[in-house]
Scaffold this motif. Structure first.
Motif, PDB file in Angstrom:
ATOM      1  N   LEU A  22       0.781  -1.167   0.047  1.00  0.00           N
ATOM      2  CA  LEU A  22       0.014  -0.030  -0.070  1.00  0.00           C
ATOM      3  C   LEU A  22       0.848   1.126   0.064  1.00  0.00           C
ATOM      4  CD1 LEU A  22      -2.859   0.954   0.220  1.00  0.00           C
ATOM      5  CD2 LEU A  22      -2.730   0.750   2.700  1.00  0.00           C
ATOM      6  N   GLY A  23       0.747   2.066  -1.027  1.00  0.00           N
ATOM      7  CA  GLY A  23       1.723   3.346  -1.044  1.00  0.00           C
ATOM      8  C   GLY A  23       1.073   4.375  -0.766  1.00  0.00           C
ATOM      9  N   ILE A  24       1.163   5.571  -1.344  1.00  0.00           N
ATOM     10  CA  ILE A  24       0.797   6.871  -0.910  1.00  0.00           C
ATOM     11  C   ILE A  24      -0.712   6.941  -0.915  1.00  0.00           C
ATOM     12  CG2 ILE A  24       0.693   8.999  -1.872  1.00  0.00           C
ATOM     13  CD1 ILE A  24       3.503   8.890  -2.923  1.00  0.00           C
ATOM     14  N   GLY A  25      -1.371   7.552  -0.022  1.00  0.00           N
ATOM     15  CA  GLY A  25      -2.795   7.873  -0.200  1.00  0.00           C
ATOM     16  C   GLY A  25      -3.372   7.234   1.091  1.00  0.00           C
ATOM     17  N   ASP A  26      -2.870   6.437   1.961  1.00  0.00           N
ATOM     18  CA  ASP A  26      -3.260   6.152   3.066  1.00  0.00           C
ATOM     19  C   ASP A  26      -2.668   6.841   4.401  1.00  0.00           C
ATOM     20  OD1 ASP A  26      -4.919   4.718   5.217  1.00  0.00           O
ATOM     21  OD2 ASP A  26      -5.328   3.360   3.609  1.00  0.00           O
ATOM     22  N   PRO A  80      18.571  -0.199  -2.157  1.00  0.00           N
ATOM     23  CA  PRO A  80      17.607   0.703  -1.926  1.00  0.00           C
ATOM     24  C   PRO A  80      16.221   0.444  -2.446  1.00  0.00           C
ATOM     25  CG  PRO A  80      18.790   1.537  -3.656  1.00  0.00           C
ATOM     26  CD  PRO A  80      19.361   0.224  -3.279  1.00  0.00           C
ATOM     27  N   ALA A  81      15.127   0.562  -1.796  1.00  0.00           N
ATOM     28  CA  ALA A  81      13.875   0.114  -2.243  1.00  0.00           C
ATOM     29  C   ALA A  81      12.918   1.415  -2.267  1.00  0.00           C
ATOM     30  CB  ALA A  81      13.339  -0.955  -1.298  1.00  0.00           C
ATOM     31  N   TRP A  82      12.728   1.953  -1.172  1.00  0.00           N
ATOM     32  CA  TRP A  82      11.633   3.006  -0.815  1.00  0.00           C
ATOM     33  C   TRP A  82      12.252   4.516  -0.309  1.00  0.00           C
ATOM     34  CZ3 TRP A  82      10.768  -1.635   2.708  1.00  0.00           C
ATOM     35  CH2 TRP A  82      10.296  -2.581   1.865  1.00  0.00           C
ATOM     36  N   ALA A  83      11.308   5.498  -0.482  1.00  0.00           N
ATOM     37  CA  ALA A  83      11.618   6.640  -0.074  1.00  0.00           C
ATOM     38  C   ALA A  83      10.319   7.265   0.621  1.00  0.00           C
ATOM     39  CB  ALA A  83      12.429   7.457  -0.921  1.00  0.00           C
ATOM     40  N   LEU A  84      10.359   8.467   1.470  1.00  0.00           N
ATOM     41  CA  LEU A  84       9.571   9.045   2.213  1.00  0.00           C
ATOM     42  C   LEU A  84      10.033  10.689   1.884  1.00  0.00           C
ATOM     43  CD1 LEU A  84       9.264   6.530   4.603  1.00  0.00           C
ATOM     44  CD2 LEU A  84       7.052   7.472   4.057  1.00  0.00           C
ATOM     45  N   LEU A  85       8.999  11.269   1.668  1.00  0.00           N
ATOM     46  CA  LEU A  85       9.370  12.878   1.311  1.00  0.00           C
ATOM     47  C   LEU A  85       8.963  13.799   2.147  1.00  0.00           C
ATOM     48  CD1 LEU A  85      10.759  15.108  -0.416  1.00  0.00           C
ATOM     49  CD2 LEU A  85       8.983  14.429  -2.146  1.00  0.00           C
ATOM     50  N   SER A  86       9.519  14.573   2.842  1.00  0.00           N
ATOM     51  CA  SER A  86       8.805  15.585   3.548  1.00  0.00           C
ATOM     52  C   SER A  86       9.248  16.885   3.154  1.00  0.00           C
ATOM     53  CB  SER A  86       9.228  15.538   5.122  1.00  0.00           C
ATOM     54  OG  SER A  86       8.466  16.643   5.805  1.00  0.00           O
ATOM     55  N   LEU A  87       8.142  17.575   2.703  1.00  0.00           N
ATOM     56  CA  LEU A  87       8.601  18.934   1.753  1.00  0.00           C
ATOM     57  C   LEU A  87       8.058  20.312   2.599  1.00  0.00           C
ATOM     58  CD1 LEU A  87       7.650  18.743  -1.780  1.00  0.00           C
ATOM     59  CD2 LEU A  87       9.770  19.403  -1.097  1.00  0.00           C
ATOM     60  N   SER A  88       8.825  21.048   2.951  1.00  0.00           N
ATOM     61  CA  SER A  88       8.327  22.418   3.452  1.00  0.00           C
ATOM     62  C   SER A  88       8.463  23.456   2.456  1.00  0.00           C
ATOM     63  CB  SER A  88       8.933  22.743   4.862  1.00  0.00           C
ATOM     64  OG  SER A  88       8.830  23.958   5.000  1.00  0.00           O
ATOM     65  N   LEU A  89       7.526  24.117   1.841  1.00  0.00           N
ATOM     66  CA  LEU A  89       7.361  25.101   0.962  1.00  0.00           C
ATOM     67  C   LEU A  89       6.765  26.303   1.286  1.00  0.00           C
ATOM     68  CD1 LEU A  89       5.798  22.780  -1.868  1.00  0.00           C
ATOM     69  CD2 LEU A  89       8.444  23.184  -1.600  1.00  0.00           C
ATOM     70  N   PRO A  90       7.535  27.623   0.834  1.00  0.00           N
ATOM     71  CA  PRO A  90       7.393  28.854   1.251  1.00  0.00           C
ATOM     72  C   PRO A  90       5.705  29.094   0.440  1.00  0.00           C
ATOM     73  CG  PRO A  90       9.469  28.866   0.388  1.00  0.00           C
ATOM     74  CD  PRO A  90       8.816  27.539   0.156  1.00  0.00           C
ATOM     75  N   LEU A 115       8.814   5.919  -4.192  1.00  0.00           N
ATOM     76  CA  LEU A 115       8.132   6.988  -3.204  1.00  0.00           C
ATOM     77  C   LEU A 115       6.933   6.670  -2.447  1.00  0.00           C
ATOM     78  CD1 LEU A 115       8.736   9.903  -1.918  1.00  0.00           C
ATOM     79  CD2 LEU A 115       7.357  10.690  -3.864  1.00  0.00           C
ATOM     80  N   VAL A 116       6.975   6.440  -1.339  1.00  0.00           N
ATOM     81  CA  VAL A 116       5.822   5.694  -0.664  1.00  0.00           C
ATOM     82  C   VAL A 116       5.103   6.293   0.289  1.00  0.00           C
ATOM     83  CG1 VAL A 116       6.749   3.185  -1.170  1.00  0.00           C
ATOM     84  CG2 VAL A 116       7.172   4.445   0.938  1.00  0.00           C
ATOM     85  N   GLY A 117       5.453   7.638   0.298  1.00  0.00           N
ATOM     86  CA  GLY A 117       4.794   8.417   1.650  1.00  0.00           C
ATOM     87  C   GLY A 117       5.508   9.782   1.707  1.00  0.00           C
ATOM     88  N   GLY A 118       5.050  10.545   2.702  1.00  0.00           N
ATOM     89  CA  GLY A 118       5.492  11.838   2.835  1.00  0.00           C
ATOM     90  C   GLY A 118       4.747  12.687   3.670  1.00  0.00           C
ATOM     91  N   ASP A 119       5.147  14.048   3.556  1.00  0.00           N
ATOM     92  CA  ASP A 119       4.469  15.136   4.322  1.00  0.00           C
ATOM     93  C   ASP A 119       4.412  16.386   3.644  1.00  0.00           C
ATOM     94  OD1 ASP A 119       2.477  15.961   6.135  1.00  0.00           O
ATOM     95  OD2 ASP A 119       4.203  16.477   7.716  1.00  0.00           O
ATOM     96  N   THR A 120       3.705  17.246   3.194  1.00  0.00           N
ATOM     97  CA  THR A 120       3.691  18.303   2.552  1.00  0.00           C
ATOM     98  C   THR A 120       3.394  19.613   3.640  1.00  0.00           C
ATOM     99  OG1 THR A 120       3.419  17.295   0.627  1.00  0.00           O
ATOM    100  CG2 THR A 120       3.202  19.684   0.571  1.00  0.00           C
ATOM    101  N   THR A 121       3.956  20.551   3.889  1.00  0.00           N
ATOM    102  CA  THR A 121       3.595  21.534   4.985  1.00  0.00           C
ATOM    103  C   THR A 121       4.300  22.895   4.290  1.00  0.00           C
ATOM    104  OG1 THR A 121       5.591  21.454   6.074  1.00  0.00           O
ATOM    105  CG2 THR A 121       3.696  20.210   7.097  1.00  0.00           C
ATOM    106  N   SER A 122       3.844  24.072   4.761  1.00  0.00           N
ATOM    107  CA  SER A 122       4.265  25.349   4.413  1.00  0.00           C
ATOM    108  C   SER A 122       5.185  26.037   5.323  1.00  0.00           C
ATOM    109  CB  SER A 122       3.166  26.430   4.157  1.00  0.00           C
ATOM    110  OG  SER A 122       2.680  26.949   5.222  1.00  0.00           O
ATOM    111  N   GLY A 123       6.258  26.553   5.049  1.00  0.00           N
ATOM    112  CA  GLY A 123       7.246  27.020   5.791  1.00  0.00           C
ATOM    113  C   GLY A 123       8.460  27.419   5.028  1.00  0.00           C
ATOM    114  N   PRO A 124       9.728  27.539   5.547  1.00  0.00           N
ATOM    115  CA  PRO A 124      10.976  28.030   4.726  1.00  0.00           C
ATOM    116  C   PRO A 124      11.059  26.917   4.045  1.00  0.00           C
ATOM    117  CG  PRO A 124      11.149  28.254   7.243  1.00  0.00           C
ATOM    118  CD  PRO A 124       9.823  27.775   7.055  1.00  0.00           C
TER     119      PRO A 124
END
Ligand code: ADP
Ligand code: MG
Length: 321
Positions: A22-26, A80-90, A115-124
């Protein structure tokens, strides 16, 4: 553009693997670790102004944010198999996200990771990637296994990325084949994944060079409770530089090359030479491990210790890395 719009743009290029149940979306991903293997996990963040210059191409940021993590997996001998990505964008900037994913997925696809998941937020502007891979149980490479009598090897060339950065800082033109090659090493570092996996059972200790040769070799020396001696005359050729002293500094203490430095017992030398040919990657024997307590020494042709002022960048002692 909403957060969900941005996530949709990210996930369009996530890639797939059969071991992603189960990848991105849950709320979280479900992943299958092969029997008999250990999960190898690492995480590295990149911040604007610290790890990359303001105005860096988004695609280069995307590539590098994954490359630095895959380099850590390479240094462990992991696949290597999987990655998670946390992005903070202005700002909710679709153009940035698309460019970022172009670079990120170019490397992810080449390395066969999803890419199997992550987080997207606002910030620097800040990017944090978690990379996950596998190694056969008990066979991952660590920093702690170097023994007196081992040789020290390094892959590729050293100081290219920092030589490029010095050129840019000095306001020198980045034209010409040589300058472009240095810039490419800075913008798109190549994690030495095939080498790391091939070194399982060959190297006694390994680390990737992110902070500079002497500093990172120092981590092997400390963890292994030995000393490491580097022979100045056996280092790879110097990166291009107007100033040979600066080029030497880049080679010894410049970060961001993402080559591997490793130790190996003397009876592994022919195996290592064969590996270099097989992988089409230079592997230089640059030094030796001796009994000691965690020191690194640089030796000239006469075996005299060469004083070293700065063994690599220290994040709290320097404004930028
Ligand atoms: P939650 O609120 O449960 O944490 P989110 O709305 O943050 O979920 O994320 C929804 C889905 O999108 C999750 O599966 C999450 O892993 C994925 N996701 C969010 N941001 C990213 C990102 N930057 N890269 C990859 N996947 C992401
Ligand atoms: Mg949730």
């Amino acid at each position: 553009m909403s957060e969900f719009g941005l996530i949709a743009r990210l996930t369009a290029r996530a890639g797939t693997r059969s071991d992603v149940a189960l990848g991105i979306g849950d709320d979280a991903a479900l992943l299958e670790v092969p029997a008999g293997e250990q999960l190898v996990a690492c995480c590295d963040a990149l911040n604007e102004g610290v790890h990359f210059l303001a105005g860096t191409e988004p695609a280069d940021i995307g590539w590098k944010s994954l490359a630095v993590n895959l380099s850590d997996l390479a240094a462990m001998g992991a696949r290597p198999a999987w990655a998670l990505l946390s992005l903070s964008l202005p700002r909710a900037d679709a153009g940035f996200v698309d460019g970022f994913m172009r670079g990120f997925s170019a490397l992810a696809d080449a390395a066969g990771i999803a890419l199997v998941g992550g987080d997207t937020t606002s910030g620097p502007l800040s990017i944090s990637v978690t990379a996950l891979g596998f190694a056969p149980r008990g066979l991952a490479l660590t920093r702690g296994g170097a023994r007196p009598g081992d040789s020290v090897f390094v892959s590729g060339t050293l100081g290219d990325a920092s030589a490029a950065l010095e050129r840019i800082r000095a306001g020198r033109a980045m034209e010409g084949a040589q300058a472009r090659a240095l810039a490419q090493r800075m913008r798109r570092p190549t994690p030495r994944l095939a080498l790391g996996q091939a070194l399982r059972g060959v190297a006694s200790a390994a680390i990737d060079i992110s902070d500079g040769l002497l500093a990172d070799l120092g981590h092997i020396a400390e963890r292994s409770r030995v000393d490491a001696e580097v022979f100045l005359g056996q280092l790879p050729y110097l990166p291009d530089g107007a100033d040979p002293q600066l080029a030497r500094q880049c080679q010894l203490a410049g970060g961001d090359d993402y080559e591997l430095v490793f130790s190996a017992a003397p009876d592994k030398r022919t195996e290592i030479a064969a590996l270099a040919a097989e992988l089409d990657l230079a592997l230089w024997r640059i030094g030796q491990i001796v009994a000691g307590s965690g020191e690194v020494r640089l030796l000239d042709a006469d075996g005299q210790t060469v004083p070293v002022s700065d063994k690599g960048f220290d994040h709290f002692g320097h404004q930028e890395k």
